[in-house]
Scaffold this motif. Structure first.
Motif, mmCIF file in Angstrom:
data_model
loop_
_atom_site.group_PDB
_atom_site.id
_atom_site.type_symbol
_atom_site.label_atom_id
_atom_site.label_comp_id
_atom_site.label_asym_id
_atom_site.label_seq_id
_atom_site.Cartn_x
_atom_site.Cartn_y
_atom_site.Cartn_z
ATOM 1 N N PHE A 111 0.816 -1.214 0.000
ATOM 2 C CA PHE A 111 0.000 0.000 0.000
ATOM 3 C C PHE A 111 0.847 1.261 0.000
ATOM 4 O O PHE A 111 0.447 2.285 -0.564
ATOM 5 C CB PHE A 111 -0.981 -0.022 1.175
ATOM 6 N N GLU A 112 2.016 1.213 0.606
ATOM 7 C CA GLU A 112 2.933 2.352 0.518
ATOM 8 C C GLU A 112 3.329 2.604 -0.941
ATOM 9 O O GLU A 112 3.369 3.752 -1.397
ATOM 10 C CB GLU A 112 4.182 2.096 1.359
ATOM 11 N N ARG A 113 3.621 1.526 -1.671
ATOM 12 C CA ARG A 113 4.004 1.652 -3.074
ATOM 13 C C ARG A 113 2.870 2.243 -3.900
ATOM 14 O O ARG A 113 3.077 3.155 -4.714
ATOM 15 C CB ARG A 113 4.396 0.280 -3.616
ATOM 16 N N GLU A 114 1.650 1.728 -3.686
ATOM 17 C CA GLU A 114 0.501 2.241 -4.426
ATOM 18 C C GLU A 114 0.221 3.697 -4.058
ATOM 19 O O GLU A 114 -0.162 4.503 -4.921
ATOM 20 C CB GLU A 114 -0.736 1.379 -4.143
ATOM 21 N N ALA A 115 0.420 4.042 -2.791
ATOM 22 C CA ALA A 115 0.195 5.411 -2.342
ATOM 23 C C ALA A 115 1.163 6.384 -3.011
ATOM 24 O O ALA A 115 0.785 7.502 -3.383
ATOM 25 C CB ALA A 115 0.327 5.494 -0.823
ATOM 26 N N ARG A 116 2.400 5.959 -3.182
ATOM 27 C CA ARG A 116 3.373 6.829 -3.850
ATOM 28 C C ARG A 116 2.956 7.109 -5.289
ATOM 29 O O ARG A 116 3.157 8.223 -5.810
ATOM 30 C CB ARG A 116 4.761 6.184 -3.803
ATOM 31 N N ASP A 117 2.356 6.125 -5.937
ATOM 32 C CA ASP A 117 1.942 6.294 -7.335
ATOM 33 C C ASP A 117 0.848 7.346 -7.489
ATOM 34 O O ASP A 117 0.728 7.972 -8.554
ATOM 35 C CB ASP A 117 1.435 4.962 -7.893
ATOM 36 N N VAL A 118 0.019 7.501 -6.453
ATOM 37 C CA VAL A 118 -1.099 8.451 -6.548
ATOM 38 C C VAL A 118 -0.926 9.631 -5.586
ATOM 39 O O VAL A 118 -1.862 10.381 -5.348
ATOM 40 C CB VAL A 118 -2.452 7.742 -6.277
ATOM 41 N N ASP A 119 0.291 9.758 -5.040
ATOM 42 C CA ASP A 119 0.617 10.871 -4.152
ATOM 43 C C ASP A 119 -0.347 10.930 -2.953
ATOM 44 O O ASP A 119 -0.881 11.990 -2.608
ATOM 45 C CB ASP A 119 0.583 12.195 -4.923
ATOM 46 N N ALA A 120 -0.564 9.772 -2.325
ATOM 47 C CA ALA A 120 -1.480 9.687 -1.186
ATOM 48 C C ALA A 120 -0.711 9.700 0.130
ATOM 49 O O ALA A 120 0.341 9.063 0.246
ATOM 50 C CB ALA A 120 -2.330 8.426 -1.276
ATOM 51 N N ASP A 121 -1.243 10.415 1.103
ATOM 52 C CA ASP A 121 -0.604 10.533 2.417
ATOM 53 C C ASP A 121 -1.285 9.697 3.487
ATOM 54 O O ASP A 121 -0.733 9.519 4.580
ATOM 55 C CB ASP A 121 -0.604 11.991 2.874
ATOM 56 N N TYR A 122 -2.497 9.204 3.197
ATOM 57 C CA TYR A 122 -3.268 8.494 4.213
ATOM 58 C C TYR A 122 -3.693 7.116 3.708
ATOM 59 O O TYR A 122 -3.968 6.929 2.517
ATOM 60 C CB TYR A 122 -4.514 9.298 4.613
ATOM 61 N N LEU A 123 -3.760 6.179 4.644
ATOM 62 C CA LEU A 123 -4.282 4.835 4.386
ATOM 63 C C LEU A 123 -5.577 4.673 5.162
ATOM 64 O O LEU A 123 -5.621 4.890 6.373
ATOM 65 C CB LEU A 123 -3.284 3.764 4.835
ATOM 66 N N VAL A 124 -6.642 4.289 4.473
ATOM 67 C CA VAL A 124 -7.930 3.997 5.111
ATOM 68 C C VAL A 124 -8.092 2.488 5.152
ATOM 69 O O VAL A 124 -7.832 1.801 4.156
ATOM 70 C CB VAL A 124 -9.103 4.627 4.332
ATOM 71 N N GLN A 125 -8.502 1.949 6.291
ATOM 72 C CA GLN A 125 -8.703 0.501 6.370
ATOM 73 C C GLN A 125 -9.888 0.174 7.273
ATOM 74 O O GLN A 125 -10.327 0.993 8.083
ATOM 75 C CB GLN A 125 -7.441 -0.209 6.857
ATOM 76 N N GLY A 126 -10.382 -1.066 7.127
ATOM 77 C CA GLY A 126 -11.623 -1.462 7.794
ATOM 78 C C GLY A 126 -11.430 -2.174 9.115
ATOM 79 O O GLY A 126 -12.175 -3.114 9.424
ATOM 80 N N THR A 127 -10.472 -1.745 9.921
ATOM 81 C CA THR A 127 -10.276 -2.334 11.249
ATOM 82 C C THR A 127 -11.540 -2.152 12.089
ATOM 83 O O THR A 127 -12.105 -1.064 12.144
ATOM 84 C CB THR A 127 -9.108 -1.630 11.973
ATOM 85 N N ILE A 128 -11.992 -3.223 12.766
ATOM 86 C CA ILE A 128 -13.147 -3.115 13.656
ATOM 87 C C ILE A 128 -12.712 -3.400 15.098
ATOM 88 O O ILE A 128 -11.578 -3.800 15.351
ATOM 89 C CB ILE A 128 -14.299 -4.040 13.216
ATOM 90 N N TYR A 129 -13.640 -3.196 16.031
ATOM 91 C CA TYR A 129 -13.289 -3.263 17.448
ATOM 92 C C TYR A 129 -12.731 -4.621 17.883
ATOM 93 O O TYR A 129 -11.721 -4.668 18.595
ATOM 94 C CB TYR A 129 -14.506 -2.880 18.292
ATOM 95 N N PRO A 130 -13.325 -5.758 17.480
ATOM 96 C CA PRO A 130 -12.741 -7.049 17.885
ATOM 97 C C PRO A 130 -11.303 -7.241 17.404
ATOM 98 O O PRO A 130 -10.511 -7.896 18.090
ATOM 99 C CB PRO A 130 -13.687 -8.074 17.248
ATOM 100 N N ASP A 131 -10.954 -6.684 16.234
ATOM 101 C CA ASP A 131 -9.561 -6.764 15.767
ATOM 102 C C ASP A 131 -8.639 -6.126 16.790
ATOM 103 O O ASP A 131 -7.571 -6.660 17.119
ATOM 104 C CB ASP A 131 -9.382 -6.027 14.434
ATOM 105 N N ARG A 132 -9.035 -4.968 17.271
ATOM 106 C CA ARG A 132 -8.205 -4.228 18.218
ATOM 107 C C ARG A 132 -8.122 -4.954 19.560
ATOM 108 O O ARG A 132 -7.051 -5.059 20.168
ATOM 109 C CB ARG A 132 -8.766 -2.822 18.425
ATOM 110 N N ILE A 133 -9.247 -5.502 20.025
ATOM 111 C CA ILE A 133 -9.264 -6.200 21.311
ATOM 112 C C ILE A 133 -8.332 -7.407 21.271
ATOM 113 O O ILE A 133 -7.530 -7.625 22.185
ATOM 114 C CB ILE A 133 -10.700 -6.656 21.672
#
Length: 305
Positions: A111-133
């Motif tokens: 995702f870092e590589r893809e972000a560089r291609d489109v000049d993106a500074d942020y990554l959005v992802q679908g982490t939910i609460y059980p993942d964090r727990i």
């Protein structure tokens, strides 16, 4: 239970505030969590968002084509084939936590590589609460939480559904008008089939797991499980025709749950189980036997690794 309409308004505004005028990439997997995150982010920042689906070689059967069809309204959708990269990185890796760490490393670097291609500074992802727990509680590291490397080349990671349980994410998906094939889809682990293969992940074992999962999902649809799949757990001796085979053992798992934090193994009738084993062993000459997992969570986790 979350007020879905109110949550959507607040999440969209929060995403706008976090990303501002910058560009972002969204990790899109086809599951309900990432699909909701993508839809919220797209509504918030529009063309500033680039959805990226990475084919790791560890995805569900037909997933890549399904992504193309479901998200064709997002003109900037990028589909990345990283199959070789993932299998090369996983070669010789046996320990489950090391496996998750490797996948987390590859996940972020792609995702870092893809972000560089489109000049993106942020990554959005679908982490939910059980993942964090589970990651913070040392149960298991999720590839996009505890499995991430310490050094990440993003200004920030945006997680719009980070405080929601799975059933709440589904409510939001329905409110957003996502198709039922997305909103009601059973969970699929972020590391994909890698955690449905005990021990080293190879292309052969991943393909056996993929086909087994497909059979199980088809045959158990009427039971409406929270999660159902096949996992490759080792090898055993069997007989096919007049020949001895030393083939794969596939474990079938089907559970009921509300939020994934606890789960109960489903009672499946004998005829259905026999039909599943017949299909799996008949459709794959390298599978010697099929077993059914009756363990609840706890003491087991839902996935195998």
């Amino acid at each position: 239970m979350v007020d879905a309409s109110e949550f959507i308004d607040e999440a969209v505004e929060e995403i706008r505030e976090q990303i501002g005028d910058a560009n972002a990439v969204i990790a899109l997997s086809g599951g309900v969590d990432s699909s909701v995150a993508a839809t919220l982010a797209y509504e918030a920042v529009g063309d500033q968002l680039t959805p990226v689906y990475v084919d790791t070689g560890l995805m569900r059967k037909g997933e890549t084509q399904g992504i193309r069809e479901t998200f064709d309204f997002m003109d900037s959708l990028r589909i990345v084939d990283a199959t070789d990269r993932y299998f090369d990185a996983l070669e010789g890796v046996i320990d489950p936590e090391e496996k998750r760490a490797v996948i987390g490393e590859e996940f972020i670097r792609v995702f870092e590589r893809e972000a560089r291609d489109v000049d993106a500074d942020y990554l959005v992802q679908g982490t939910i609460y059980p993942d964090r727990i589970e990651s913070e509680g040392n149960i298991k590291s999720h590839h996009n939480v505890g499995g991430l490397p310490e050094a990440v080349d993003f200004d920030g990671i945006v997680e719009p559904v980070r405080d929601l349980y799975k059933d709440e994410v589904r409510e939001v998906a329905r409110e957003l008008g996502l198709e039922e094939v997305i909103s009601e889809r059973m969970p699929f682990p972020g590391p994909g089939l890698a955690v449905r293969v005990v021990g080293e992940v190879t292309r052969e074992k991943a393909e056996v797991a993929r086909e087994a999962c497909h059979v199980v999902e088809e045959e158990l649809e009427e039971y409406e499980p929270w999660q159902a799949f096949g996992a490759v757990i080792g090898k055993a001796t069997g007989v096919k025709g007049d020949n001895r085979v030393h083939g794969w053992v596939v474990a079938i798992r089907s559970v009921e749950s509300r939020d994934g934090m606890t789960a109960r193994a489903q009672e499946i009738d004998w005829e259905t189980l026999q039909r599943i084993q017949s299909r799996i062993t008949g459709e794959n000459e390298n599978v010697a036997r099929v077993v059914y997992d009756v363990t609840h969570k706890p003491p087991a986790t839902i996935e195998y690794e």
